[in-house]
Write a protein that holds these residues in place. Structure first.
Motif, PDB file in Angstrom:
ATOM      1  N   TRP A 143      39.394 -88.716  -9.786  1.00 52.41           N
ATOM      2  CA  TRP A 143      38.013 -89.429 -10.137  1.00 52.41           C
ATOM      3  C   TRP A 143      37.336 -87.727  -9.255  1.00 52.41           C
ATOM      4  O   TRP A 143      36.243 -87.332 -10.270  1.00 52.41           O
ATOM      5  N   GLN A 144      37.826 -87.307  -8.699  1.00 49.28           N
ATOM      6  CA  GLN A 144      37.368 -85.968  -7.723  1.00 49.28           C
ATOM      7  C   GLN A 144      37.990 -84.843  -9.126  1.00 49.28           C
ATOM      8  O   GLN A 144      36.285 -84.134  -9.087  1.00 49.28           O
ATOM      9  N   GLU A 145      38.882 -85.445  -9.502  1.00 48.73           N
ATOM     10  CA  GLU A 145      38.946 -83.670 -10.502  1.00 48.73           C
ATOM     11  C   GLU A 145      38.621 -84.080 -11.125  1.00 48.73           C
ATOM     12  O   GLU A 145      38.153 -83.101 -11.789  1.00 48.73           O
ATOM     13  N   MET A 146      37.956 -85.282 -12.088  1.00 49.52           N
ATOM     14  CA  MET A 146      37.071 -85.304 -13.202  1.00 49.52           C
ATOM     15  C   MET A 146      35.915 -84.619 -13.299  1.00 49.52           C
ATOM     16  O   MET A 146      35.810 -84.523 -13.356  1.00 49.52           O
ATOM     17  N   GLU A 147      35.553 -85.382 -12.550  1.00 48.89           N
ATOM     18  CA  GLU A 147      33.929 -85.400 -11.766  1.00 48.89           C
ATOM     19  C   GLU A 147      33.870 -83.556 -12.002  1.00 48.89           C
ATOM     20  O   GLU A 147      32.662 -83.302 -11.707  1.00 48.89           O
ATOM     21  N   LYS A 148      34.794 -82.823 -10.903  1.00 53.50           N
ATOM     22  CA  LYS A 148      34.366 -81.651 -10.998  1.00 53.50           C
ATOM     23  C   LYS A 148      34.546 -80.849 -12.585  1.00 53.50           C
ATOM     24  O   LYS A 148      33.736 -79.339 -12.609  1.00 53.50           O
ATOM     25  N   VAL A 149      35.684 -81.084 -13.485  1.00 54.88           N
ATOM     26  CA  VAL A 149      35.385 -80.544 -15.047  1.00 54.88           C
ATOM     27  C   VAL A 149      33.759 -81.244 -15.315  1.00 54.88           C
ATOM     28  O   VAL A 149      33.264 -80.516 -16.048  1.00 54.88           O
ATOM     29  N   GLU A 150      33.845 -82.445 -15.233  1.00 54.24           N
ATOM     30  CA  GLU A 150      32.813 -82.798 -15.573  1.00 54.24           C
ATOM     31  C   GLU A 150      31.075 -81.889 -15.700  1.00 54.24           C
ATOM     32  O   GLU A 150      30.302 -81.518 -16.466  1.00 54.24           O
ATOM     33  N   LYS A 151      30.698 -82.247 -14.466  1.00 55.16           N
ATOM     34  CA  LYS A 151      30.121 -81.065 -13.287  1.00 55.16           C
ATOM     35  C   LYS A 151      30.023 -79.604 -14.327  1.00 55.16           C
ATOM     36  O   LYS A 151      29.420 -78.938 -14.492  1.00 55.16           O
ATOM     37  N   LYS A 152      31.370 -78.758 -14.211  1.00 56.71           N
ATOM     38  CA  LYS A 152      31.243 -77.611 -14.699  1.00 56.71           C
ATOM     39  C   LYS A 152      30.832 -77.554 -15.931  1.00 56.71           C
ATOM     40  O   LYS A 152      30.128 -76.783 -16.102  1.00 56.71           O
ATOM     41  N   ILE A 153      30.899 -78.661 -16.864  1.00 61.68           N
ATOM     42  CA  ILE A 153      30.403 -78.259 -18.082  1.00 61.68           C
ATOM     43  C   ILE A 153      28.820 -78.819 -18.340  1.00 61.68           C
ATOM     44  O   ILE A 153      28.278 -77.896 -18.967  1.00 61.68           O
ATOM     45  N   GLN A 154      28.914 -79.607 -17.370  1.00 59.00           N
ATOM     46  CA  GLN A 154      27.235 -79.442 -17.388  1.00 59.00           C
ATOM     47  C   GLN A 154      26.513 -78.802 -17.413  1.00 59.00           C
ATOM     48  O   GLN A 154      25.408 -78.395 -17.788  1.00 59.00           O
ATOM     49  N   LEU A 155      26.970 -77.961 -16.495  1.00 64.54           N
ATOM     50  CA  LEU A 155      26.620 -76.788 -15.904  1.00 64.54           C
ATOM     51  C   LEU A 155      26.573 -76.005 -17.084  1.00 64.54           C
ATOM     52  O   LEU A 155      25.436 -74.821 -17.646  1.00 64.54           O
ATOM     53  N   LEU A 156      27.672 -75.227 -17.485  1.00 66.93           N
ATOM     54  CA  LEU A 156      27.749 -74.643 -19.196  1.00 66.93           C
ATOM     55  C   LEU A 156      27.094 -75.032 -19.888  1.00 66.93           C
ATOM     56  O   LEU A 156      26.452 -73.922 -20.543  1.00 66.93           O
ATOM     57  N   LEU A 157      26.394 -76.197 -20.215  1.00 66.63           N
ATOM     58  CA  LEU A 157      25.488 -76.258 -21.012  1.00 66.63           C
ATOM     59  C   LEU A 157      23.768 -76.674 -20.952  1.00 66.63           C
ATOM     60  O   LEU A 157      23.606 -76.317 -21.770  1.00 66.63           O
ATOM     61  N   LYS A 158      23.864 -76.204 -19.664  1.00 68.92           N
ATOM     62  CA  LYS A 158      22.370 -75.773 -19.475  1.00 68.92           C
ATOM     63  C   LYS A 158      21.998 -74.118 -20.110  1.00 68.92           C
ATOM     64  O   LYS A 158      22.595 -73.767 -20.030  1.00 68.92           O
TER      65      LYS A 158
END
Length: 141
Positions: free
Chosen positions: A126-141
């Motif tokens: 879960w932590q690894e997946m969440e880390k990837v998701e947050k990176k994607i969200q940051l780069l989409l902003k």
């Protein structure tokens, strides 16, 4: 690159956002992917039936993701399917104090990470997946 094929998608979720999310996903996971991702909206009853059949869980969920990806896929082969239940997404948006659009955009990212093999069956995953998701969200902003 993966490409989306859309089925009954609400106007609030732009095709541009989905395409950009795919591009950012490839950057974050450092893999170029090919194939078609079917993005499909179904109702609560349909997703509840699928949730029970494929996951053994009762009741509707917001998203189900099925990955068919393999290295032997040709360019136009289906790489996976993401099923969305808009009623549950709206409910989860309210519960987490997000707008419907924010929750919908997040759940697309969540589905894409599942297609890339990430899951949340235990805390470490879960932590690894969440880390990837947050990176994607940051780069989409």
């Amino acid at each position: 690159m993966f490409q989306f094929q859309y089925f009954k998608i609400p106007k609030i979720l732009s095709h541009d956002y989905c395409s950009r999310a795919l591009q950012v996903l490839e950057i974050v996971v450092k893999k170029t992917q090919k194939g078609i991702i079917n993005l499909i909206v179904i109702d609560s009853e349909e997703i509840a039936a699928m949730n029970e059949k494929f996951r053994g869980k009762t009741g509707p969920t917001d998203i189900l993701t099925f990955s068919y990806y393999s290295s032997s896929l040709k360019k136009n082969d289906t790489a996976g399917e993401i099923y969305l239940c808009l009623d549950k997404i709206k409910l989860y948006a309210k519960e987490s104090w997000k707008t419907y659009k924010e929750q919908l955009e997040y759940i697309i990212i969540h589905g894409l990470t599942h297609l890339m093999g990430y899951d949340h069956e235990n805390e470490t995953d879960w932590q690894e997946m969440e880390k990837v998701e947050k990176k994607i969200q940051l780069l989409l902003k």
